[in-house]
Scaffold this active site. Structure first.
Site, mmCIF file in Angstrom:
data_model
loop_
_atom_site.group_PDB
_atom_site.id
_atom_site.type_symbol
_atom_site.label_atom_id
_atom_site.label_comp_id
_atom_site.label_asym_id
_atom_site.label_seq_id
_atom_site.Cartn_x
_atom_site.Cartn_y
_atom_site.Cartn_z
ATOM 1 N N ARG A 16 17.568 -18.396 -29.220
ATOM 2 C CA ARG A 16 17.575 -19.640 -29.966
ATOM 3 C C ARG A 16 17.186 -19.405 -31.429
ATOM 4 O O ARG A 16 16.517 -18.437 -31.753
ATOM 5 C CB ARG A 16 16.621 -20.660 -29.345
ATOM 6 C CG ARG A 16 17.209 -21.385 -28.142
ATOM 7 C CD ARG A 16 16.286 -22.469 -27.624
ATOM 8 N NE ARG A 16 15.028 -21.922 -27.162
ATOM 9 C CZ ARG A 16 13.892 -21.998 -27.828
ATOM 10 N NH1 ARG A 16 13.840 -22.630 -28.997
ATOM 11 N NH2 ARG A 16 12.794 -21.461 -27.346
ATOM 12 N N LYS B 274 18.268 -26.621 -24.416
ATOM 13 C CA LYS B 274 17.003 -26.970 -25.042
ATOM 14 C C LYS B 274 17.172 -28.104 -26.059
ATOM 15 O O LYS B 274 16.232 -28.865 -26.304
ATOM 16 C CB LYS B 274 16.364 -25.729 -25.687
ATOM 17 C CG LYS B 274 15.648 -24.814 -24.660
ATOM 18 C CD LYS B 274 14.588 -25.566 -23.873
ATOM 19 C CE LYS B 274 13.436 -24.735 -23.336
ATOM 20 N NZ LYS B 274 13.701 -23.790 -22.286
ATOM 21 N N HIS C 40 7.552 -29.288 -20.427
ATOM 22 C CA HIS C 40 8.171 -27.961 -20.447
ATOM 23 C C HIS C 40 7.489 -27.140 -19.360
ATOM 24 O O HIS C 40 6.571 -26.363 -19.618
ATOM 25 C CB HIS C 40 8.011 -27.298 -21.815
ATOM 26 C CG HIS C 40 8.749 -25.999 -21.925
ATOM 27 N ND1 HIS C 40 8.331 -24.969 -22.719
ATOM 28 C CD2 HIS C 40 9.884 -25.568 -21.335
ATOM 29 C CE1 HIS C 40 9.181 -23.959 -22.607
ATOM 30 N NE2 HIS C 40 10.127 -24.293 -21.778
ATOM 31 N N SER D 51 8.187 -19.519 -23.408
ATOM 32 C CA SER D 51 9.197 -18.586 -22.934
ATOM 33 C C SER D 51 8.565 -17.250 -22.529
ATOM 34 O O SER D 51 7.751 -16.703 -23.271
ATOM 35 C CB SER D 51 10.216 -18.370 -24.046
ATOM 36 O OG SER D 51 11.266 -17.595 -23.559
ATOM 37 N N LYS E 207 7.354 -19.278 -15.918
ATOM 38 C CA LYS E 207 7.710 -20.547 -15.277
ATOM 39 C C LYS E 207 8.788 -20.339 -14.211
ATOM 40 O O LYS E 207 8.651 -20.776 -13.071
ATOM 41 C CB LYS E 207 8.235 -21.565 -16.308
ATOM 42 C CG LYS E 207 7.223 -22.022 -17.321
ATOM 43 C CD LYS E 207 7.817 -23.029 -18.293
ATOM 44 C CE LYS E 207 8.994 -22.519 -19.109
ATOM 45 N NZ LYS E 207 8.682 -21.369 -19.969
ATOM 46 N N THR E 208 9.871 -19.682 -14.626
ATOM 47 C CA THR E 208 10.993 -19.497 -13.711
ATOM 48 C C THR E 208 10.596 -18.575 -12.555
ATOM 49 O O THR E 208 10.838 -18.885 -11.384
ATOM 50 C CB THR E 208 12.207 -18.925 -14.472
ATOM 51 O OG1 THR E 208 12.553 -19.846 -15.504
ATOM 52 C CG2 THR E 208 13.402 -18.716 -13.561
ATOM 53 N N ASP F 36 12.190 -25.339 -15.337
ATOM 54 C CA ASP F 36 11.945 -25.389 -16.787
ATOM 55 C C ASP F 36 11.667 -26.753 -17.416
ATOM 56 O O ASP F 36 10.885 -26.821 -18.353
ATOM 57 C CB ASP F 36 13.146 -24.757 -17.490
ATOM 58 C CG ASP F 36 12.853 -24.320 -18.907
ATOM 59 O OD1 ASP F 36 11.833 -23.646 -19.123
ATOM 60 O OD2 ASP F 36 13.641 -24.648 -19.798
ATOM 61 N N ARG G 1 20.250 -13.104 -19.528
ATOM 62 C CA ARG G 1 19.966 -14.331 -18.778
ATOM 63 C C ARG G 1 20.992 -14.601 -17.688
ATOM 64 O O ARG G 1 22.156 -14.241 -17.820
ATOM 65 C CB ARG G 1 20.008 -15.528 -19.730
ATOM 66 C CG ARG G 1 18.924 -15.541 -20.772
ATOM 67 C CD ARG G 1 17.710 -16.262 -20.261
ATOM 68 N NE ARG G 1 16.707 -16.402 -21.301
ATOM 69 C CZ ARG G 1 15.718 -17.285 -21.251
ATOM 70 N NH1 ARG G 1 15.606 -18.108 -20.222
ATOM 71 N NH2 ARG G 1 14.830 -17.336 -22.207
HETATM 72 N N1 LIG Z 1 2.350 -11.016 -13.819
HETATM 73 C C1 LIG Z 1 3.503 -11.593 -14.134
HETATM 74 N N2 LIG Z 1 3.685 -12.922 -13.966
HETATM 75 C C2 LIG Z 1 4.851 -13.520 -14.310
HETATM 76 N N3 LIG Z 1 5.916 -12.860 -14.812
HETATM 77 C C3 LIG Z 1 5.801 -11.533 -14.985
HETATM 78 C C4 LIG Z 1 4.604 -10.851 -14.664
HETATM 79 N N4 LIG Z 1 4.781 -9.553 -14.952
HETATM 80 C C5 LIG Z 1 6.027 -9.424 -15.425
HETATM 81 N N5 LIG Z 1 6.676 -10.600 -15.450
HETATM 82 C C6 LIG Z 1 8.051 -10.821 -15.952
HETATM 83 O O1 LIG Z 1 7.968 -11.688 -17.064
HETATM 84 C C7 LIG Z 1 9.095 -12.528 -17.137
HETATM 85 C C8 LIG Z 1 8.687 -13.977 -17.078
HETATM 86 O O2 LIG Z 1 9.783 -14.715 -17.512
HETATM 87 P P1 LIG Z 1 10.234 -16.120 -16.965
HETATM 88 O O3 LIG Z 1 9.759 -16.340 -15.576
HETATM 89 O O4 LIG Z 1 11.687 -16.244 -17.220
HETATM 90 O O5 LIG Z 1 9.427 -17.037 -17.972
HETATM 91 P P2 LIG Z 1 9.737 -18.500 -18.455
HETATM 92 O O6 LIG Z 1 10.572 -19.152 -17.409
HETATM 93 O O7 LIG Z 1 8.399 -19.115 -18.590
HETATM 94 O O8 LIG Z 1 10.450 -18.345 -19.741
HETATM 95 C C9 LIG Z 1 9.981 -12.166 -15.980
HETATM 96 O O9 LIG Z 1 10.941 -11.269 -16.436
HETATM 97 C C10 LIG Z 1 9.013 -11.513 -15.007
HETATM 98 O O10 LIG Z 1 9.632 -10.597 -14.165
HETATM 99 C C1 LIG Z 2 15.936 -21.070 -22.377
HETATM 100 C C2 LIG Z 2 14.715 -21.047 -22.756
HETATM 101 O O1 LIG Z 2 13.726 -21.157 -21.822
HETATM 102 P P1 LIG Z 2 12.657 -20.133 -21.245
HETATM 103 O O2 LIG Z 2 12.666 -18.930 -22.085
HETATM 104 O O3 LIG Z 2 11.415 -20.935 -21.321
HETATM 105 O O4 LIG Z 2 13.071 -19.881 -19.824
HETATM 106 C C3 LIG Z 2 14.446 -21.010 -24.165
HETATM 107 O O5 LIG Z 2 13.284 -21.185 -24.555
HETATM 108 O O6 LIG Z 2 15.417 -20.836 -24.924
HETATM 109 CA CA LIG Z 3 12.767 -19.656 -17.705
HETATM 110 MN MN LIG Z 4 11.737 -22.561 -20.718
#
Ligand SMILES: Nc1ncnc2c1ncn2[C@@H]1O[C@H](COP(=O)(O)OP(=O)(O)O)[C@@H](O)[C@H]1O
Ligand SMILES: C=C(OP(=O)(O)O)C(=O)O
Ligand SMILES: [Ca+2]
Ligand SMILES: [Mn+2]
Length: 659
Positions: free
Chosen positions: A177, A322, A341, A359, A363-364, A378, A443
């Site tokens: 982004r 977003k 969020h 980010s 969360k995911t 999200d 992604r």
């Molecule tokens: N202890 C941990 N807890 C959560 N995620 C972790 C951890 N260690 C490594 N990771 C990695 O960090 C990233 C977290 O990203 P994601 O779940 O997509 O975050 P968000 O959805 O908040 O943007 C993932 O690639 C995950 O595999």
């Molecule tokens: C798609 C997004 O979400 P996140 O990285 O929180 O999963 C973003 O912030 O652009």
């Molecule tokens: Ca995510």
């Molecule tokens: Mn997000």
């Protein structure tokens, strides 16, 4: 081969050996003496074209629309199609010219569908008519994933089918982004409603400049042979559903939004009517640097009054998702609904947890939990009735994705899933999830039902646990701490994390950032407005707040290492089960956080970060450094009251670090 035949036209197989050493073919002597290719009845076609026409049957006929009395209206299929085209035509109309391109439905490559003449009237080109008004814009309306795959593979470079059936795409020069290129129209209404100025994500633009960019996008889209139109919904709460239309130039964008927004049933699509909000995505086309307010070739413009968003100069699909989230952060609070969020899931007993975080904080990853129902990864709403997901899909990071650690996400990468910017074997099309050649921010976007335990419809009761995720690159925040309501608010407003490389442009290594409400890039009102709503809801529902550090342990980024995902999962399990609420706690210095002395399945020594640092002086320095950053950041909020509660405001101010 001719040598195998005999005078009767018979062939023999196995009863002898032909001259070339192959077994002879033998068929039974046909009564009429004609030899058929096979035993199946012949195809009912005289020509190849006729044969092909048999291959596709018409989609199920559309159902009649009910009128306000609930009886079936007499509107014909033809009239409905006409209304739909009129609505799309209105979306694509130029605001400055009276005549625009003629909008027709269907793929221009399928010639039979192209009208042979201009339907309305015969006209003589005059000086005020431009060439663009003489052409057709073909509309590919709510295509299916299969159709979008075909479009992408035929027409969009960088589109491939991976070994598991996902559609690999490239988002172009932008792979994250561009928050600095986002603009919001400031008019009489938004002037007072929105958060402007220091710290706000809302960089203003005027209405006129918006219209210049809108016209640029619309003209670009109309210059194409065809555009994609998606009519879909946001928000699973039936009373607060928002109808969105996405006009885009790429099958990639159309499939992405098909996955990310809520997919209408055929009946819902027929009754769709006029959208509440429209996105014009002309991402391949840059904005004009001579246009006021433009600081690069990218511009993402939101106009709340017109209910429109324009995208120029970036093809990163996450901008659409977003961007709509920003819009929801305006529309929902107006209805006393809190937009969040956060990820969200629910246990077998109906216990709901929210996962806030910026980010890359998890969360995911953490809301996708094989033992719980996934409500969403999200974007959510919290209303009087409970929680609802805004979206219809998930957008997971794939860097270093592994089947073992994240089986549900791994298995969701199949036919229908958009895989952005990944690298794969040119022959086997196996994806190498460790490869960062294109970007770190690889992604996968998939419909939520690709997760086996998704909760459909994606709604749930009031949350019991509110988990704030921070990826602390300093390695001084404990892996888990229990928060008071005031602490929850303090950390919610602070929105601390280390921004990890990827999702936003230009971030190469973890940087401490504070992003109010764990989503400053998306909020529209002042952070204290959302905080007040959250405090009220948590208080009313008796929800517990937790701070979970998914970042570094045993030293800062560079010397320590990231907390192992299985440990974080154990911590989260203990929060869900309620067992962590029963644990013994001790208070940390400086941040005053309550940390458990034991968590099942987690090495006890990591629970207090001081234990994991070999250099205690370095730990103390890092702790004070981070505390100082928190204090600095919070200064902007000290003059604001949180809701109507003076006492809570005071408590929140006192809930920060003390040193
Ligand atoms: N202890 C941990 N807890 C959560 N995620 C972790 C951890 N260690 C490594 N990771 C990695 O960090 C990233 C977290 O990203 P994601 O779940 O997509 O975050 P968000 O959805 O908040 O943007 C993932 O690639 C995950 O595999
Ligand atoms: C798609 C997004 O979400 P996140 O990285 O929180 O999963 C973003 O912030 O652009
Ligand atoms: Ca995510
Ligand atoms: Mn997000």
């Amino acid at each position: 081969m001719a040598g195998n035949g005999n005078a009767n036209g018979e062939f023999s197989f196995g009863t002898g050996t032909a001259r070339n050493g192959l077994a002879k073919i033998q068929t039974h002597k046909k009564q009429n003496g004609i030899c058929h290719d096979d035993s199946a009845p012949p195809v009912k076609a005289q020509t190849i074209d006729e044969l092909h026409s048999l291959q596709k049957k018409r989609s199920a006929p559309t159902t009649p629309i009910k009128d306000s009395q609930g009886s079936f209206a007499t509107i014909s299929d033809e009239d409905r199609q006409k209304q739909q085209l009129q609505s799309i035509s209105a979306s694509l109309a130029s605001l400055t010219r009276e005549t625009g391109p003629k909008v027709v439905k269907g793929d221009p490559a399928r010639k039979a569908e192209t009208p042979k003449h201009v339907p309305d009237h015969h006209f003589t080109p005059a000086f005020n008519v431009s060439d663009s008004s003489l052409k057709f814009t073909h509309i590919l309306y709510n295509l299916s994933p299969a159709e979008l795959y075909e479009q992408a593979i035929k027409y969009e470079q960088g589109s491939f089918i991976t070994a598991t059936g996902a559609l690999a795409t490239l988002s172009g020069a932008k792979t994250g982004r561009a928050p600095r290129d986002k603009r919001v129209v400031r008019d009489e209404t938004t002037e007072n409603d929105l958060w402007w100025g220091k710290g706000s994500p809302n960089i203003e633009m005027d209405e006129h400049t918006f219209l210049v960019n809108r016209e640029r996008a619309v003209d670009y889209l109309n210059s194409l042979d065809k555009v994609f139109v998606n009519d879909q919904f946001l928000n699973w709460d039936p009373q607060n559903k928002i109808r969105v239309r996405i006009v885009s130039a790429r099958a990639y964008h159309s499939l992405f939004m098909h996955n990310m927004c809520i997919r209408p049933t055929p009946e819902e699509l027929e009754n769709f009517g006029t959208p509440d909000f429209t996105i014009y995505n002309a991402g391949q086309f840059p904005c004009n640097r001579y246009t006021h307010y433009m600081t690069s070739s990218t511009s993402i413009d939101i106009n709340l009054g017109r209910r429109e968003m324009v995208i120029l100069g970036t093809q990163y699909a996450g901008e659409m998702k977003k961007g709509l989230f920003s819009v929801m952060h305006y529309l929902m609070p107006k209805r006393q609904i809190l937009s969040l969020h956060s990820g969200c899931n629910m246990g077998k007993d109906g216990d709901v947890a929210l996962f806030f975080g910026l980010s890359g904080t998890g969360k995911t990853t953490l809301s996708t939990d094989h033992n719980r129902y996934l409500i969403g990864d999200d974007e959510h709403c919290w209303s009087e009735n409970g929680v609802s997901n805004i979206e219809g899909g998930c957008y997971a990071k794939c860097i270093d994705l592994s089947r073992e650690k994240e089986p549900d996400i791994w298995n969701a990468i199949k036919f229908g899933t958009v895989l952005e910017n990944v690298v794969f074997d040119e022959h086997t099309r196996e994806v190498d999830y460790t490869d960062k050649s294109v970007t770190e921010n690889t992604r996968a976007s998939y419909p939520i039902e690709y997760i086996p335990n998704a909760k459909i419809p994606c709604v749930g009761p009031h949350p019991k646990n509110v988990i704030l995720l921070a990826c602390d690159a300093f390695g001084v925040l404990p892996p888990v701490s229990k928060l008071s309501l005031a602490q929850t608010m303090y950390h919610f407003i602070s929105g601390y994390t280390a921004l990890v490389a990827g999702t936003e442009e230009g971030v190469k290594e973890p940087q401490a950032t504070f992003s109010a409400c764990f989503g400053a890039a998306f909020i529209m009102l002042h952070p204290t407005k959302y905080a007040a709503m959250l405090a009220e809801k948590m208080q009313k529902q008796g929800a517990t707040g937790w701070l979970v550090n998914t970042g570094w342990s045993g030293g800062r980024y560079g010397s320590g290492s990231r907390i192992k995902l299985p440990y974080t999962r154990k911590i989260i399990d203990a929060i869900h089960s309620g067992s962590l609420l029963e644990a013994n706690y001790k208070k940390t210095e400086v941040f005053g956080l309550e940390i458990p002395t034991e968590v099942e399945g987690v090495p006890t020594e990591i629970l207090d970060p001081v234990n994991t640092w070999s250099d205690k002086k370095a730990y103390q320095d890092a702790l004070l450094k981070l505390a100082g950053l928190f204090k600095n950041n919070f200064e902007t909020f000290t003059s604001y009251k949180i809701g109507k509660d003076n006492k809570l405001t005071e408590e929140i101010l006192a809930a920060g670090p003390n040193f």
